[in-house]
Design an enzyme around this catalytic site. Structure first.
Site, short mmCIF file in Angstrom:
data_model
loop_
_atom_site.label_atom_id
_atom_site.label_comp_id
_atom_site.label_asym_id
_atom_site.label_seq_id
_atom_site.Cartn_x
_atom_site.Cartn_y
_atom_site.Cartn_z
N GLY A 172 19.05 33.65 30.86
CA GLY A 172 19.53 35.00 30.57
C GLY A 172 20.85 35.26 31.26
N CYS A 224 16.74 28.02 33.97
CA CYS A 224 17.98 28.70 34.36
C CYS A 224 17.68 30.07 35.00
CB CYS A 224 18.91 28.81 33.15
SG CYS A 224 20.61 29.17 33.64
N TYR A 225 17.98 31.18 34.33
CA TYR A 225 17.65 32.49 34.91
C TYR A 225 16.14 32.54 35.21
CZ TYR A 225 17.40 37.54 35.61
OH TYR A 225 17.19 38.79 36.15
N HIS A 284 19.31 23.63 30.86
CA HIS A 284 18.61 24.02 29.63
C HIS A 284 18.00 22.80 28.94
CE1 HIS A 284 19.76 28.29 29.34
NE2 HIS A 284 20.77 27.90 30.11
N GLU A 320 16.11 22.85 26.45
CA GLU A 320 15.89 23.11 25.02
C GLU A 320 17.07 22.73 24.14
OE1 GLU A 320 16.52 25.19 27.43
OE2 GLU A 320 17.14 27.20 26.82
N ASP A 328 12.16 32.08 0.17
CA ASP A 328 11.29 32.96 0.96
C ASP A 328 10.37 33.81 0.09
OD1 ASP A 328 12.86 31.88 2.90
OD2 ASP A 328 14.02 33.70 3.29
N LYS A 360 13.10 29.29 9.05
CA LYS A 360 13.44 28.89 7.67
C LYS A 360 12.89 27.50 7.31
CE LYS A 360 15.94 29.77 3.92
NZ LYS A 360 15.89 31.05 3.19
#
Ligand code: XMP
Length: 521
Positions: A57, A84-85, A178, A180, A235, A377
């Site tokens: 963050g 991180c944060y 990070h 991710e 969708d 998606k």
């Protein structure tokens, strides 16, 4: 009804929080992102996650009033992973220290194993490179300067002495970088190790999702009737087919042909739904109404607003014919849901008024059914496959609600729309023939509001110019132009000019987004 194992991601506002969810979903783990302000001890107990991840963050834990996790979280016996944060929050809340500024580190960094490093548990597969270092992606201003009691250092980087830390007895892990993101090559492995350690069995599969979604729809809808607007896109199609499987005849789909669709598109949609799925379908040809209202209109926002308003009127007219309808089904996706609760979402500039059926449910007194709310998606595409939709349909490029109107800069005329439809069909045929369709996020032709002089068969021509557009993108938010070969471009221009009467010049749009947008209007 099946209950998935769940993981809670407490979002502190990182730009890449969604990527944590993506990595976990790839591991067949169901997770939910919740903004930190909405997470209390009670919400955690209600959600009953098997583990928690604290995201990065933009704030500084050294600032008074900066975001925290509920203190009770740390006493619930749950495995926790701070990023991180999230790491700094853990240290701060568990009795360590964080210092502000002076240690900023952005981009690539290398983490070396500390003396106490481990290579099992959540560290399995790490530090296996020739020099024993892990490449990671950092993005922080503050750093931890004193570990909370019980933690030890597993890895260090030049600017983050506590790059990887762990209190294995409590199942608490905290990293400065990070894991991710793509630029932390072993990050996904680390998250996978954490998931395994937390006891997840990978029960989030599309098969399970399908069964669960069907049960949920039945429970929500009961014996009532549902209306679903079809656009021909992925969708709304997946929404309709899922609903049909859940409630059969209680579903009626409404497909409005606004005359701004691509060549043969209306026919294809009607065929697919009425022949393959036997779904009750009201197909309304309202092209005269829409084109009549649009003829001569050239302002992009007026075009969008005209189409949006007419669409709602028309949809409502047909929906009113369906007796006892209590629900409206929509193909809302997870990114829309996250954005709508985002706390970084201040007042932003409207670039384009997007076309949707917003406001309609309230106006008509309908409740919403949104069976794709938990999906990204590409997961919608996977669900579509699970439901047996043909790949040719699932893999289709996105198509905007206002259709060809926004690919016709300047005045809209029936003649231009007709020319555009034909040129677009040739262009897409070329792309398919060259096997490029799946590499491209979106490709289309825009017909330009300008006529140019040409020479064909010794005669003078004075016809429209067109622009070809093809972009790569992951989510439509940013995009780059597709690097076709000159050979491809030459061949395509020749085909369009030869095969489409009314066009005598082709250009290729090489603008990225930003500064351009994908569509021309
Ligand atoms: P832009 O042109 O804003 O488009 O870069 C980003 C993506 O959104 C699609 N798009 C729309 N989709 N209703 C939609 O359903 C709209 O009004 C609309 N406008 C743009 C566009 O095709 C691209 O995929």
């Amino acid at each position: 009804m099946t209950q998935h194992q769940r993981l809670l991601i407490i979002d502190f506002g990182s730009q890449v929080t969604q990527l944590i969810a993506r990595r976990l979903r790839e591991l067949n783990v169901f997770c939910e992102i919740r903004p930190y302000q909405t997470v209390t001890e009670a919400t955690i107990r209600e959600m009953a996650p098997k583990a928690v991840i604290l995201s990065g963050g933009p704030d500084s834990v050294t600032r008074e009033g900066s975001p925290r996790a509920p203190q009770a979280l740390f006493g619930m016996g749950l495995p926790i992973f701070g990023i991180c944060y999230g790491q700094q929050v853990m240290m701060e809340q568990l009795g360590g220290k964080v210092e502000a500024g002076h240690h900023a580190e952005y981009g690539r960094a290398y983490v070396a194993p500390a003396a106490a490093h481990k290579s099992d548990g959540i560290f399995a597969g790490l530090f296996g490179t020739a020099d024993g270092r892990e490449q990671v992606w950092m993005s922080h201003g503050d750093r931890v300067t004193e570990l909370a009691p019980g933690f030890e250092v597993i890895g260090t980087s030049p600017n983050a002495p506590f790059a990887i830390t762990a209190d294995e007895a409590r199942g608490f892990y905290a990293v400065q970088f990070h894991p991710e993101v793509h630029h932390t090559p072993n990050g996904a492995q680390m998250l996978a190790n954490f998931i395994k350690m937390a006891g997840f069995t990978g029960d989030w599969t599309m098969g399970a999702y399908r069964a669960e979604a069907i049960a949920k729809i039945r429970e929500q809808v009961g014996t009532d009737h549902v209306i679903c607007g079809l656009s021909g896109g992925v969708d709304s199609s997946v929404t309709a087919i899922l609903l049909h499987e859940a409630i059969g005849d209680q579903l009626t789909c409404v497909f409005v042909d606004h005359g701004l669709l691509r060549l043969n598109e209306a026919e294809e949609v009607k065929k697919m739904f009425s022949e393959n799925y036997n779904i009750k379908l009201i197909a309304a040809d309202e092209s005269d109404l829409f084109i009549g209202a649009l003829e001569g209109v050239s302002d992009p926002e007026v075009k969008r607003k005209t189409i949006g308003k007419l669409f709602i009127d028309v949809f409502q007219k047909y929906a009113n014919e369906i007796k006892d309808a209590k629900f409206l089904a929509q193909g809302t996706l997870y990114p829309d849901v996250i954005e709508s609760v985002s706390f970084s979402g201040g007042p932003s500039v409207t670039i384009k008024s997007h076309h949707n059926v917003g406001g309609l449910p309230e106006k008509m007194g309908l409740k919403l059914v949104e069976p794709l709310r938990a999906l990204f998606k590409d997961e919608v595409r996977a669900l579509g496959r699970e439901l047996g939709l043909p790949q040719s349909f699932i893999g289709r490029h996105p198509f905007p609600g206002p259709g060809l109107a926004i690919r016709c800069p300047g005045e809209i005329t029936r003649e231009k729309l007709e020319i555009l439809r034909k040129a677009d069909a040739v262009y897409i045929d070329q792309i398919r023939k060259h096997g490029l369709y799946d590499e491209i996020w979106q490709a289309f032709v825009a017909i330009l509001p300008v006529k140019t002089v040409g020479v064909m068969g010794d005669g003078r021509t004075y016809d429209y110019a067109c622009a070809l557009r093809a972009v790569t993108s992951v989510d439509g938010m940013t995009a780059d132009y597709y690097p076709f070969t000159h050979e491809f471009l030459g061949e395509t221009a020749t085909r369009i000019i030869n095969e489409v009467k009314g066009i005598n010049r082709c250009t290729y749009d090489i603008t990225s987004k930003p500064p351009g947008t994908i569509e021309w209007e």
